[in-house]
Motif scaffolding. Structure first.
Motif, PDB file in Angstrom:
ATOM      1  N   THR A   2       0.836  -1.200   0.000  1.00  0.00           N
ATOM      2  CA  THR A   2       0.000   0.000   0.000  1.00  0.00           C
ATOM      3  C   THR A   2       0.871   1.250   0.000  1.00  0.00           C
ATOM      4  O   THR A   2       1.728   1.421   0.876  1.00  0.00           O
ATOM      5  N   VAL A  25      -4.349   2.693  -2.816  1.00  0.00           N
ATOM      6  CA  VAL A  25      -3.536   2.634  -4.028  1.00  0.00           C
ATOM      7  C   VAL A  25      -2.319   1.767  -3.738  1.00  0.00           C
ATOM      8  O   VAL A  25      -1.502   2.098  -2.870  1.00  0.00           O
ATOM      9  N   ASN A  26      -2.221   0.666  -4.457  1.00  0.00           N
ATOM     10  CA  ASN A  26      -1.127  -0.279  -4.253  1.00  0.00           C
ATOM     11  C   ASN A  26      -0.128  -0.204  -5.401  1.00  0.00           C
ATOM     12  O   ASN A  26      -0.436   0.314  -6.486  1.00  0.00           O
ATOM     13  N   ASP A  29      -0.989  -0.704  -9.391  1.00  0.00           N
ATOM     14  CA  ASP A  29      -2.354  -0.311  -9.759  1.00  0.00           C
ATOM     15  C   ASP A  29      -2.353   0.600 -10.980  1.00  0.00           C
ATOM     16  O   ASP A  29      -1.490   1.481 -11.121  1.00  0.00           O
ATOM     17  N   ARG A  30      -3.313   0.393 -11.839  1.00  0.00           N
ATOM     18  CA  ARG A  30      -3.595   1.315 -12.946  1.00  0.00           C
ATOM     19  C   ARG A  30      -5.071   1.685 -12.804  1.00  0.00           C
ATOM     20  O   ARG A  30      -5.954   0.942 -13.243  1.00  0.00           O
ATOM     21  N   ILE A  31      -5.329   2.814 -12.174  1.00  0.00           N
ATOM     22  CA  ILE A  31      -6.689   3.170 -11.774  1.00  0.00           C
ATOM     23  C   ILE A  31      -7.272   4.216 -12.714  1.00  0.00           C
ATOM     24  O   ILE A  31      -6.683   5.279 -12.921  1.00  0.00           O
ATOM     25  N   PRO A 174       2.366   2.831  -9.613  1.00  0.00           N
ATOM     26  CA  PRO A 174       0.927   2.986  -9.801  1.00  0.00           C
ATOM     27  C   PRO A 174       0.616   4.242 -10.616  1.00  0.00           C
ATOM     28  O   PRO A 174       1.323   5.247 -10.521  1.00  0.00           O
ATOM     29  N   ILE A 176      -2.731   6.738 -11.792  1.00  0.00           N
ATOM     30  CA  ILE A 176      -4.143   7.102 -11.648  1.00  0.00           C
ATOM     31  C   ILE A 176      -4.480   8.046 -12.787  1.00  0.00           C
ATOM     32  O   ILE A 176      -3.820   9.068 -12.968  1.00  0.00           O
ATOM     33  N   THR A 189      -5.933   0.611 -17.990  1.00  0.00           N
ATOM     34  CA  THR A 189      -6.267   0.508 -16.567  1.00  0.00           C
ATOM     35  C   THR A 189      -6.645  -0.923 -16.180  1.00  0.00           C
ATOM     36  O   THR A 189      -7.048  -1.725 -17.023  1.00  0.00           O
ATOM     37  N   ASN A 190      -6.525  -1.209 -14.874  1.00  0.00           N
ATOM     38  CA  ASN A 190      -6.982  -2.500 -14.361  1.00  0.00           C
ATOM     39  C   ASN A 190      -7.940  -2.347 -13.180  1.00  0.00           C
ATOM     40  O   ASN A 190      -8.448  -3.325 -12.652  1.00  0.00           O
ATOM     41  N   ARG A 191      -8.173  -1.098 -12.749  1.00  0.00           N
ATOM     42  CA  ARG A 191      -9.174  -0.802 -11.727  1.00  0.00           C
ATOM     43  C   ARG A 191      -9.907   0.476 -12.158  1.00  0.00           C
ATOM     44  O   ARG A 191      -9.331   1.323 -12.847  1.00  0.00           O
ATOM     45  N   PRO A 204     -12.307  -3.911  -9.577  1.00  0.00           N
ATOM     46  CA  PRO A 204     -10.980  -4.362 -10.056  1.00  0.00           C
ATOM     47  C   PRO A 204     -11.024  -4.751 -11.531  1.00  0.00           C
ATOM     48  O   PRO A 204     -10.619  -5.849 -11.915  1.00  0.00           O
TER      49      PRO A 204
END
Length: 508
Positions: A2, A25-26, A29-31, A174, A176, A189-191, A204
């Motif tokens: 995290t 947000v880890n 992550d691709r948010i 990560p 965003i 993105t993946n989230r 997710p």
């Protein structure tokens, strides 16, 4: 691992943008961050970057974490700097002395041509200016990267390059991304976080699959809401009966029970508001007055040229027919905007000959360009509407309110409106023109996803005849039923846009 933990975050700026937001947000992550225009995406980014304090809640970050925030606009002080110098400026004085090589590495990775690197930013396109802002942030080697509307002003080639660049980043960094480009979000993105005034939702999944999951959750929420409203109504009916009996019998117990039933109904109604019933950013509606003509425009091998007379392409013999939704495809500089301008002139000024272009006399044009140039920056939205159309003040105010413009915005100069507000005003102007043919240049620029989907729905529902230029792949796929491609100085019809999309994605 995290890196950022957001707990019960809320922002109030005049009204509540969002509340009770929780997000972790880890690494890796691709948010994708999705919300309507003006609903707090940029504000949330500023909070994460430390430039703004939240109204409630907290954001904690891993020790020593650096956040790189790529904003939408170029700072005025950078406009006179050459591209290379503007990126170098992001480094500290010591780094500029000893590590300028980092700039070269970043510019190479972003495929910035050597010829552009010494040109001032003010002389570059909006797309290259956006790439420069990304380079300025990435050269500082942040631990987290945040991108605010990164595809605005980018053509398909640059969007494809950006997708490839993002997907090649170290997997532990990560990212965003706030964007209204659905195909782009699906690619990188993946989230997906759907930012809402209350009960924001995160899945997710990339955008399209996440949107399906959100729609299912909203449908379940709607069923719960209807069920709870029915129970509340039954409680109120029971309370009314008991109240009458209590009054007639003088029973204090029945009066107390009546009050309890009403309180239960009130509590149920207060808690039952569906999470998906958000404040609208403004409705988009179109109209179609229709025409009896089957062929709307005829192209007889029209020559499309630059202002100095250089031939870009010839159209060959082409027809625009009623019900056609034609997408004009081609590389930047191929002549798309020139053809659109010629078509507009042929429709609006039929007395001025446009070689090889003939429009049916019954055509009424609805025209919109990506710069919203038909809107005068010094006029207010009210002035824009009442000067162009024969409607009274009261009707104009109601129409503007329906398009998402509250009373205070209606009296503000158009130049002070946001891009999304201007776009919705432009769509209202289109609707009131009551056209039977739409000519649109990048119509989804500045529109949020709800606005894009509304525009798609209106064009389809009204069986509108239109020709448009767009870099929005989702919009092109949803709306187009014919596809014209400019290649090798000719206009040819192709079965689908996919071949062009694939070629645009290949490195030059």
């Amino acid at each position: 691992m995290t890196l950022i933990n957001i707990r019960n975050l809320g922002i109030v700026l005049g009204n509540s943008l969002f509340s009770r937001l929780n997000l972790v947000v880890n690494a890796g992550d691709r948010i994708g961050l999705v919300a309507a225009n003006g609903r707090g995406k940029s504000t949330l980014f500023r909070c994460i970057a430390g430039a703004l304090d939240a109204s409630e809640g907290e954001i904690t970050k891993a020790r020593g974490l650096t956040v790189g925030y790529v904003e939408q606009n170029v700072p005025a002080r950078l406009f006179d700097l050459p591209f290379y110098a503007a990126v170098l400026d992001a480094l500290s004085a010591d780094q500029q002395e000893s590590e300028s090589w980092r700039v070269d590495v970043v510019l190479e990775s972003l495929e910035v041509p050597e010829a552009l690197r010494e040109r001032p930013l003010k002389q570059l396109s909006g797309g290259w200016q956006r790439i420069a802002m990304l380079a300025r942030v990435w050269v500082t080697e942040p631990d987290v990267l945040m991108l605010d509307e990164p595809t605005n002003h980018l053509d398909l080639g640059k969007i494809a390059m950006l997708e490839a660049w993002l997907n090649a980043l170290p997997r532990d960094v990560p990212v965003i991304i706030s964007s209204h480009d659905r195909a782009f979000l699906d690619a990188v993105t993946n989230r997906t976080l759907f930012l809402r005034a209350e009960q924001s939702q995160i899945f997710p999944l990339p955008y399209t699959r996440a949107r399906g999951a959100l729609d299912e959750a909203d449908a379940a929420d709607e069923r719960r809401f209807q069920r709870d409203m029915k129970v509340a109504e039954q409680l109120r009916k029971q309370a009314a009966k008991l109240n009458n009996i209590g009054i007639n019998s003088g029973s204090d117990l029945l009066v107390v029970k009546t009050k309890q039933l009403k309180q239960r109904a009130d509590k149920l109604e207060d808690a039952a508001k569906p999470a998906h019933l958000e404040r609208s950013a403004g409705a988009i509606k179109l109209s179609n007055r229709g025409t009896h003509a089957k062929v709307l425009i005829t192209l007889e091998d029209a020559a499309v040229q630059t202002p100095d007379g250089t031939l870009l392409f010839k159209t060959g013999k082409q027809f625009v027919c009623q019900g056609d939704r034609i997408v004009l495809l081609g590389a930047n500089g191929a002549g798309k905007t020139r053809l659109v301008a010629m078509l507009r002139k042929a429709i609006e000024q039929p007395e001025v000959a446009q070689g090889g272009i003939k429009a049916t006399p019954s055509l009424v044009l609805g025209y919109g360009d990506q710069a919203l140039a038909d809107l005068c920056d010094v006029d207010t939205p009210m002035e824009t509407i009442i000067r162009r159309f024969d409607i009274g003040d009261q009707r104009a105010r109601a129409l503007l309110a329906g398009a998402g413009m509250a009373i205070e915005l209606q009296a503000r100069p158009v130049g002070q409106l946001s891009g999304g507000q201007k776009a919705r005003l432009g769509m209202l102007v289109l609707r009131l023109a009551n056209p039977n043919f739409y000519l649109l240049d990048e119509p989804t620029n500045h529109l949020d996803i709800d606005g894009q989907e509304a525009l798609e729905g209106e064009l389809m529902a009204h069986q509108a005849s239109c020709l448009f230029v767009s870099h929005d792949r989702s919009f092109v796929r949803a709306v187009g039923n014919r596809f014209w491609l400019i290649e090798k100085k000719k206009l040819v019809e192709v079965e689908s846009p996919e071949g062009f999309f694939a070629s645009a994605a290949k490195p030059a």
